[in-house]
Design a protein around this motif. Structure first.
Motif, mmCIF file in Angstrom:
data_model
loop_
_atom_site.group_PDB
_atom_site.id
_atom_site.type_symbol
_atom_site.label_atom_id
_atom_site.label_comp_id
_atom_site.label_asym_id
_atom_site.label_seq_id
_atom_site.Cartn_x
_atom_site.Cartn_y
_atom_site.Cartn_z
ATOM 1 N N UNK A 1 3.082 8.005 2.179
ATOM 2 C CA UNK A 1 3.174 8.060 0.717
ATOM 3 C C UNK A 1 4.030 6.925 0.170
ATOM 4 N N UNK A 2 5.137 6.651 0.827
ATOM 5 C CA UNK A 2 6.028 5.580 0.392
ATOM 6 C C UNK A 2 5.312 4.234 0.426
ATOM 7 N N UNK A 3 4.621 3.964 1.518
ATOM 8 C CA UNK A 3 3.916 2.694 1.666
ATOM 9 C C UNK A 3 2.794 2.572 0.638
ATOM 10 N N UNK A 4 2.099 3.673 0.377
ATOM 11 C CA UNK A 4 0.998 3.645 -0.586
ATOM 12 C C UNK A 4 1.488 3.269 -1.981
ATOM 13 N N UNK A 5 2.699 3.685 -2.325
ATOM 14 C CA UNK A 5 3.243 3.390 -3.653
ATOM 15 C C UNK A 5 3.891 2.008 -3.717
ATOM 16 N N UNK A 6 4.349 1.509 -2.573
ATOM 17 C CA UNK A 6 5.156 0.301 -2.568
ATOM 18 C C UNK A 6 4.368 -0.961 -2.206
ATOM 19 N N UNK A 7 3.320 -0.823 -1.397
ATOM 20 C CA UNK A 7 2.625 -1.986 -0.841
ATOM 21 C C UNK A 7 1.295 -2.266 -1.532
ATOM 22 N N UNK A 8 0.756 -3.451 -1.261
ATOM 23 C CA UNK A 8 -0.535 -3.859 -1.796
ATOM 24 C C UNK A 8 -1.670 -3.491 -0.845
ATOM 25 N N UNK A 9 -1.446 -3.726 0.438
ATOM 26 C CA UNK A 9 -2.423 -3.371 1.466
ATOM 27 C C UNK A 9 -1.755 -2.523 2.530
#
Length: 287
Positions: free
Chosen positions: A217-225
């Motif tokens: 969830x954190x990566x989905x909100x923070x990253x582009x890919x």
């Protein structure tokens, strides 16, 4: 993404010789990184951190690094001499480790370590290095940089230690930042502060960020890919805003195992280990 990627990885393998044979920790990983935020997600042991260390050639014997291509701005870093790698590490690519307690030297002050990190890559006077170190501490939102500059690592909190690590890694102005679970040892409120700092610095400096995490969830909100790794392989890659359209059973299992506070379930889904996933063909995250 720019036309020329900052980092180009093709068919990367990390192998370890053991008494029982050769163990493959990273198995045929391929991806590119431009001026973007690329998230690498997977459970412990999936090969995320090993991939980051292999890019910096920090795998020591009995470990072995093999790749068809491992280039940084077109420069072959797989065959580069160690003297060149010492220039690249920290100079053009930096890595923030997971826990600052094990990365900061306990017998050197914060200021000494910052100055050393800068002077290792740039010919500047100690006075200029001190000035830039204090400015960098201020940039990562540390109050009273003059006081913190004189402290030892054991005298700072976990959140402040992580900010010091970020400052140290960004002082020489690298083009690529590898962040290996930089917020996992921090509480939620401090996590958000650290992520805001990393996000601002990456955007302002036009850097490429490789963000390693187990928090989908954190990566989905923070990253582009997003790149999903399982058992040393990339099993799926997608844009962050298309994660809900994921198709691989492992990615779906990760999504379904995340608690939903709005729709609580008595039992979370358990990922069933399927040996076929381990043998599935690798997926490229190259663009």
């Amino acid at each position: 993404m720019t036309d020329a990627p900052l980092l180009d990885v093709e068919n990367l393998w990390v192998r370890f010789r053991t008494r029982s044979g050769v163990f493959d920790a990273v198995r045929g990983v391929s991806f590119t990184l431009g001026k973007e935020r690329l998230g690498i997600v997977g459970e412990s042991g999936s090969g995320k951190s090993m991939t980051g260390r292999a890019i910096l050639r920090l795998i020591r014997p009995p470990g072995m690094i093999e790749a068809d291509k491992l280039e940084m701005h077109g420069e072959d870093i797989l065959s580069a001499p160690e003297s060149r790698m010492r220039q690249l590490r920290g100079g053009r690519v930096s890595m923030i480790m997971q826990d600052p307690k094990f990365s900061l030297n306990p017998v050197m002050t914060v200021g000494q370590q910052l100055v050393e990190a800068l002077r290792a890559h740039e010919k500047v006077s100690r006075g200029e290095a001190r000035r830039r170190a204090l400015a960098m501490l201020d940039e990562v939102a540390i109050r009273d940089p003059e006081r913190v500059y004189e402290l030892y690592p054991h005298e700072v909190s976990g959140g402040m230690g992580q900010r010091i690590m970020i400052a140290m890694m960004l002082l020489p102005s690298p083009e690529i930042l590898i962040a290996d679970e930089p917020t996992s040892a921090l509480d939620v409120s401090v996590q958000l502060q650290v992520l805001d700092i990393i996000d601002k610095l990456v955007r302002d400096r036009g850097m490429g960020l490789m963000f390693i995490s187990h928090d989908l969830n954190l990566v989905a909100k923070f990253c582009d890919r997003i790149v999903i790794m399982y058992a040393g392989r990339i099993v799926e890659t997608c844009k962050a805003d298309e994660l809900r359209n994921a198709r691989h059973p492992y990615t779906l299992g990760l999504l379904n195992s995340v608690p939903d506070l709005e729709h609580p379930r008595e039992r979370l889904e358990v990922l069933k280990r399927d040996p076929e996933w381990r043998e599935a063909p690798s997926v490229s995250a190259r663009q």
